[in-house]
Scaffold this active site. Structure first.
Site, PDB file in Angstrom:
ATOM      1  N   TYR B 106       0.823  -1.215   0.000  1.00  0.00           N
ATOM      2  CA  TYR B 106       0.000   0.000   0.000  1.00  0.00           C
ATOM      3  C   TYR B 106       0.855   1.262   0.000  1.00  0.00           C
ATOM      4  O   TYR B 106       0.543   2.242  -0.660  1.00  0.00           O
ATOM      5  CB  TYR B 106      -0.935   0.013   1.216  1.00  0.00           C
ATOM      6  CG  TYR B 106      -2.166  -0.838   1.051  1.00  0.00           C
ATOM      7  CD1 TYR B 106      -3.107  -0.550   0.071  1.00  0.00           C
ATOM      8  CD2 TYR B 106      -2.396  -1.934   1.877  1.00  0.00           C
ATOM      9  CE1 TYR B 106      -4.242  -1.332  -0.081  1.00  0.00           C
ATOM     10  CE2 TYR B 106      -3.537  -2.718   1.735  1.00  0.00           C
ATOM     11  CZ  TYR B 106      -4.453  -2.418   0.751  1.00  0.00           C
ATOM     12  OH  TYR B 106      -5.573  -3.185   0.602  1.00  0.00           O
ATOM     13  N   GLU B 208       2.511 -30.628  14.213  1.00  0.00           N
ATOM     14  CA  GLU B 208       1.874 -29.857  13.139  1.00  0.00           C
ATOM     15  C   GLU B 208       0.563 -29.234  13.611  1.00  0.00           C
ATOM     16  O   GLU B 208       0.293 -28.077  13.333  1.00  0.00           O
ATOM     17  CB  GLU B 208       1.607 -30.793  11.948  1.00  0.00           C
ATOM     18  CG  GLU B 208       0.811 -30.152  10.830  1.00  0.00           C
ATOM     19  CD  GLU B 208       0.066 -31.169   9.966  1.00  0.00           C
ATOM     20  OE1 GLU B 208       0.444 -32.355   9.974  1.00  0.00           O
ATOM     21  OE2 GLU B 208      -0.907 -30.776   9.306  1.00  0.00           O
ATOM     22  N   ASP B 260       0.362 -35.447  10.360  1.00  0.00           N
ATOM     23  CA  ASP B 260      -0.510 -36.476   9.813  1.00  0.00           C
ATOM     24  C   ASP B 260       0.289 -37.398   8.908  1.00  0.00           C
ATOM     25  O   ASP B 260       1.303 -36.996   8.337  1.00  0.00           O
ATOM     26  CB  ASP B 260      -1.628 -35.842   8.959  1.00  0.00           C
ATOM     27  CG  ASP B 260      -2.670 -35.112   9.801  1.00  0.00           C
ATOM     28  OD1 ASP B 260      -2.703 -35.328  11.025  1.00  0.00           O
ATOM     29  OD2 ASP B 260      -3.443 -34.341   9.214  1.00  0.00           O
TER      30      ASP B 260
END
Lengths: 390, 390
Positions: B106, B208, B260
């Site tokens: 910006y 995780e 996982d």
């Protein structure tokens, strides 16, 4: 292991939850023993039974109930699921466990074998297939027992962070939230177990975006203005909402919320303030009806003749900072416009301005204009002159 | 405001970054003053110049460079963008600001007006249209100056959390990470500014998933096993990776990662260990080549004749816990199989097992089997017998 390493607070919470669960389900058992058909009477969690209470300024569950009966074929499966889940939760409380809703799903997932009648062939049925099924009965148990999942030591991921002029007791520790260095304190998933020890703040500022929270923290905003700074890091989770509510209710601190200026930002504010539609049974504890929307408002960007308000952005800044609204933003704004809790003149003015201009603004654009503009002018000035929506 | 409320550490960091930026760009200026055409020589950040170094076990930037020349029509825009961004960063360092990459976008976004030749009509060109353009030149500046964005006090949102047997100094505070109650310490976005004061831990466990981190924290895992517990809450961000790397490198603590059991989980581990493809120029500081993958492994689920390993799950548990792999999981596993850093026999065995069985398992399934199973058997046993992949 738990007995040694868990906090005293957790042990007390376990005992309390166990007692209530025991009593609630003993009533069910007693009724069955008295010869009544096995059933549970639970408040309906349907949209039609979700009511906006303009007095309390909360989305609440209405009084309609339904019966979950074992002898009703359509309800038998759900009845079984509810009792199964209650027993798993009870067991996990007894064993000093800290389940999540995901592993409660795994814990209960198995196949039940039974003999079909009249053929006597072996049938098989899974307790549940999807987590949506096990989640749904957890909600039923919360409503039925009036005990929230957090009070049953069911944990969840947690995004909320806090720094500021506040000391708390959590677990066995006293934590000074003004001594977190450049980091922050990640709120626990069970914020009802927090004890407020000492507070030296005058208000609470909730920032939707984590990165802007980091900036205001680092520049010392909360030190200079004696504040407590909280971020929800996007859509607020339950623990962050409950924590903010307690700051408001128990410490009597005004709560200001800052989000992007678009319908999604406005809705995040309203989740803090009014509650969410799917969790209306918990609004009474999670929502903060007194929460004030500080910005970013459409009228901050463009000013307002009606409010005799000057814009915070110049023509040139607007050109560089504002973003064209997408079709889904417009659609969402039209939905918001119809929600009873957005029906005030002040909100309708903001939403109409959005629908007319069809543009949005990110909070980062104000930081882009200068972090000191955001921290030393925009925020304190709006608080001082009372330019918020409640 | 900054001078009063910013930490001493930040003030020092500012001075250091300003000095390097000044010197690096003075060289450019000097070369121009000597009559050379304006240009920057920067290492290429292309895929073809991203090399896996098997010695260091890191994804690194190769030696190929390119010239960004102002007089080359194709490069003039990029040259201008790079100098513009460098000047904005320099100014924000001078002014005591803490920008994010979003607000740097910006800050620099505006329209340049110029006279076209030969017509002398007024032309307009925006400095940049999308954040991808401004982000790209920030990366170029990092590579060109060898100063990471964090060292230039550029902040970002930050998901990583930590608890455990460690005392740190951050900003002007000393923080005891074993005194966080039920909550946790949210890592700062500039982890190089952290000082390790005192450590009493034997290893680091990186989880995780935030919810599983909460569970292990709450049950007292890190107290019992004298550990430091970290969560990346999904894909690790830069600060979490740098923090873990420093724990390993400076405190000589072994780092174990649990995710996982699916290709996305394995890849998260490899981002910690080897680096990510898009940020290879930072691997040398962000990656932890010694990080060990503790699980969940396919061979934990099914056992392995070849490894003489027994499964942790029974037939019945497998039936209830494992999830059928989706097409995109299979596709991703095939890609992983070809990455040089997954080419070890041990990893190929796991990936082949995944491709044969076509199933995956969430870490929550192990917590579902019992939190004590996860914390008192699975994790300590695998660490003890050395059942990890490095």
């Amino acid at each position: 292991m738990t007995a040694v390493y868990s906090s005293k607070v957790d042990l007390q919470a376990r005992e309390k939850a166990l007692k209530i669960l025991y009593e609630k389900f003993r009533e069910v058992l007693k009724s069955i023993m008295d010869g009544n058909p096995p059933k549970l009477v639970i408040k309906k969690r349907t949209l039609s039974n979700t009511v906006y209470d303009p007095e309390k300024k909360l989305l609440l569950l209405g009084d309609a109930t339904f019966e979950r009966s074992f002898l009703d074929l359509r309800e038998a499966r759900k009845f079984m699921q509810t009792l199964l889940m209650a027993s798993i939760i009870y067991e996990s409380l007894t064993n000093g466990e800290y389940p999540t809703i995901r592993d409660l799903y795994y814990r209960g997932k198995h196949t039940i074998r039974y003999r079909k009648l009249p053929s006597k062939a072996i049938g098989e049925e899974n307790t549940w297939e999807e987590q949506s099924e096990s989640d749904s009965v957890i909600r039923d148990i919360e409503v039925f027992t009036n005990v929230l999942r957090e009070e049953m030591l069911i944990l969840s991921k947690e995004k909320g962070k806090v720094v500021g002029e506040l000391k708390i007791r959590s677990g066995d520790d006293v934590i000074d939230l003004s001594k977190m260095g450049h980091g922050a304190y990640a709120i626990e998933p069970t914020p009802d177990l927090i004890e407020f020890v000492d507070v030296n703040a005058e208000f609470v500022l909730v920032i939707e975006k984590d990165a802007v929270f980091q900036q205001l923290h680092r520049i010392g905003f909360w030190k200079k203005y004696r504040a407590i700074l909280v971020t929800s890091a996007g859509q607020p989770d339950r623990a962050t909402r409950r924590f903010v509510r307690r700051l408001n209710e128990e410490l009597k601190l005004p709560v200001y919320v800052i989000s992007d200026s678009d319908p999604y930002g406005y809705y995040i504010y309203s989740v803090f303030k009014t509650g969410s539609i799917t969790l209306s049974y918990e609004s009474e504890r999670l929502a903060t009806p007194q929460a004030r929307f500080l910005g970013v408002m459409m009228t901050d960007i463009f000013g307002s003749d009606k409010l005799r308000k000057k814009p915070y952005l110049t023509e040139e800044e607007r050109k560089n900072f504002i973003i064209k609204a997408k079709e889904r933003d417009i659609k969402r704004a039209k939905e918001l416009r119809e929600y009873p809790w957005f029906k005030s003149d002040r909100w309708q003015l903001e939403i109409d301005e959005f629908l007319t201009r069809k543009v949005k603004l990110e909070i980062e654009a104000l930081a882009g204009k200068g972090l000191k503009f955001l921290s030393d002018r925009y925020i304190p000035e709006k608080i001082e002159v009372g330019d918020w929506i409640v």
